[in-house]
Design an enzyme around this catalytic site. Structure first.
Site, short mmCIF file in Angstrom:
data_model
loop_
_atom_site.label_atom_id
_atom_site.label_comp_id
_atom_site.label_asym_id
_atom_site.label_seq_id
_atom_site.Cartn_x
_atom_site.Cartn_y
_atom_site.Cartn_z
N LYS A 24 0.81 -1.22 0.00
CA LYS A 24 0.00 0.00 0.00
C LYS A 24 0.85 1.27 0.00
CE LYS A 24 -1.23 -0.32 4.88
NZ LYS A 24 0.05 -0.99 5.15
N ARG A 99 -6.62 1.80 11.37
CA ARG A 99 -6.08 0.45 11.56
C ARG A 99 -6.91 -0.36 12.54
NH1 ARG A 99 -0.59 1.16 9.66
NH2 ARG A 99 0.63 -0.73 9.81
N ARG A 139 12.37 -6.64 2.72
CA ARG A 139 12.09 -5.22 2.48
C ARG A 139 13.24 -4.32 2.93
NH1 ARG A 139 6.44 -2.41 3.99
NH2 ARG A 139 7.02 -2.69 6.16
N ARG A 172 14.10 -1.74 8.16
CA ARG A 172 13.39 -1.19 9.32
C ARG A 172 13.47 -2.16 10.49
NH1 ARG A 172 7.56 0.51 7.18
NH2 ARG A 172 7.03 -0.65 9.05
N ARG A 183 3.21 -7.94 13.87
CA ARG A 183 2.46 -6.92 13.10
C ARG A 183 1.38 -7.57 12.25
NH1 ARG A 183 7.07 -4.71 10.01
NH2 ARG A 183 5.62 -3.38 8.91
P1 ADP Z 1 3.47 -1.08 7.11
O1 ADP Z 1 3.76 -0.22 5.94
O2 ADP Z 1 4.34 -2.27 7.16
O3 ADP Z 1 2.02 -1.38 7.28
P2 ADP Z 1 3.65 1.24 8.74
O4 ADP Z 1 4.86 1.99 8.38
O5 ADP Z 1 2.34 1.68 8.17
O6 ADP Z 1 3.91 -0.29 8.39
O7 ADP Z 1 3.46 1.20 10.34
C1 ADP Z 1 4.53 0.86 11.19
C2 ADP Z 1 4.05 0.90 12.64
O8 ADP Z 1 3.58 2.22 12.97
C3 ADP Z 1 2.90 -0.02 13.03
O9 ADP Z 1 3.32 -1.34 13.29
C4 ADP Z 1 2.36 0.70 14.26
O10 ADP Z 1 3.17 0.47 15.39
C5 ADP Z 1 2.49 2.16 13.90
N1 ADP Z 1 1.26 2.65 13.23
C6 ADP Z 1 1.13 3.02 11.94
N2 ADP Z 1 -0.13 3.39 11.67
C7 ADP Z 1 -0.83 3.26 12.83
C8 ADP Z 1 -2.19 3.47 13.21
N3 ADP Z 1 -3.11 3.90 12.35
N4 ADP Z 1 -2.54 3.24 14.49
C9 ADP Z 1 -1.64 2.82 15.38
N5 ADP Z 1 -0.36 2.58 15.09
C10 ADP Z 1 0.06 2.79 13.83
#
Ligand code: ADP
Length: 225
Positions: A24, A99, A139, A172, A183
């Site tokens: 995404k 989320r 990644r 990361r 996750r």
């Molecule tokens: P990915 O691209 O792998 O889905 P993200 O970069 O979007 O990962 O998110 C990394 C981390 O940031 C999540 O595992 C969470 O800890 C935090 N995070 C991101 N978006 C949210 C959200 N909407 N609510 C709570 N935590 C979030």
């Protein structure tokens, strides 16, 4: 390729929904460029806060390192703040938010309170769990702007260097195997139910996230027409 802006695509609100590793972030960045929309990526915003050493960044760090969600109150406040900065002039693409059910409800409520348009379309990028595990392990991310790469599916032209801005690529900390597994579990428990939330609102479209990056991009644009 891009939907014509004359059809009103200059003020749309789109959510990209999908698991960590579903692509995404990659697709949101491409779509944002195409629609000249603001790309609001919650994970990137938290990483920026951390890099700046803010209180929010410090708070988010522990949750992110464990693969847990950052608490809803601070997350919702951060995202709604960004959305209101983009108000009126720009479309926006939400990537990584909402989320869970509480965040989705807070977003619905905030848009209703603002009296403007709601979410136009939610696109769910569907990828099997087996493929997600493979992807997260390979990644690499660029330090300067979080551009994503993958050792097999999307390697950089020069190893270790971002094609777009020349910055260093790094893995990361939350892409290590144990945290990545957590996750995914958090995703299946808390985020996946949002597919039904938006299906019930009649605004959900699903695309197959296991096609090539280009093909997924085309399907995504088609889903917006
Ligand atoms: P990915 O691209 O792998 O889905 P993200 O970069 O979007 O990962 O998110 C990394 C981390 O940031 C999540 O595992 C969470 O800890 C935090 N995070 C991101 N978006 C949210 C959200 N909407 N609510 C709570 N935590 C979030």
């Amino acid at each position: 390729m891009c939907p014509a802006t004359s059809r009103g695509w200059d003020t749309v609100r789109i959510i990209l929904l999908g698991a960590p590793g579903s692509g995404k972030g990659t697709q949101a960045a491409k779509l944002a460029e195409c629609l000249r929309a603001k790309h609001i990526a919650s994970g990137d915003l938290f990483r920026e806060e951390q890099a700046q050493g803010t209180e929010l960044g410090l708070l988010a760090k522990g949750y992110m390192e464990r693969g847990e969600l950052v608490p809803n109150d601070v997350t919702v406040k951060m995202i709604l703040g960004r959305m209101s900065q983009a108000k009126g002039a720009l479309s926006c693409i939400l990537d990584g938010f909402p989320r869970n059910q509480e965040q989705a409800a807070a977003l619905d409520q905030a848009l209703a309170d603002a009296g403007g348009p709601g979410i136009d379309r939610v696109i769910y990028i569907e990828v099997s769990e087996e493929e997600l595990v493979k992807r997260l392990g390979g990644r690499w991310t660029c330090r300067a702007h979080q551009h994503p790469y993958h050792v097999v599916n999307a390697p950089p032209k020069t190893p270790g260097i971002c094609d777009i801005d020349g910055s260093e690529l790094y893995q990361r900390p939350d892409d290590n195997e144990e945290t990545a597994r957590r996750r995914l579990q958090v995703y299946f428990d808390q985020t996946a139910p949002l597919v039904e939330h938006y299906r019930a609102q009649g605004i959900l479209a699903t695309v197959d996230g296991e096609r090539t990056i280009t093909d997924v991009g085309k399907d995504l644009v088609a889903a917006l027409q």
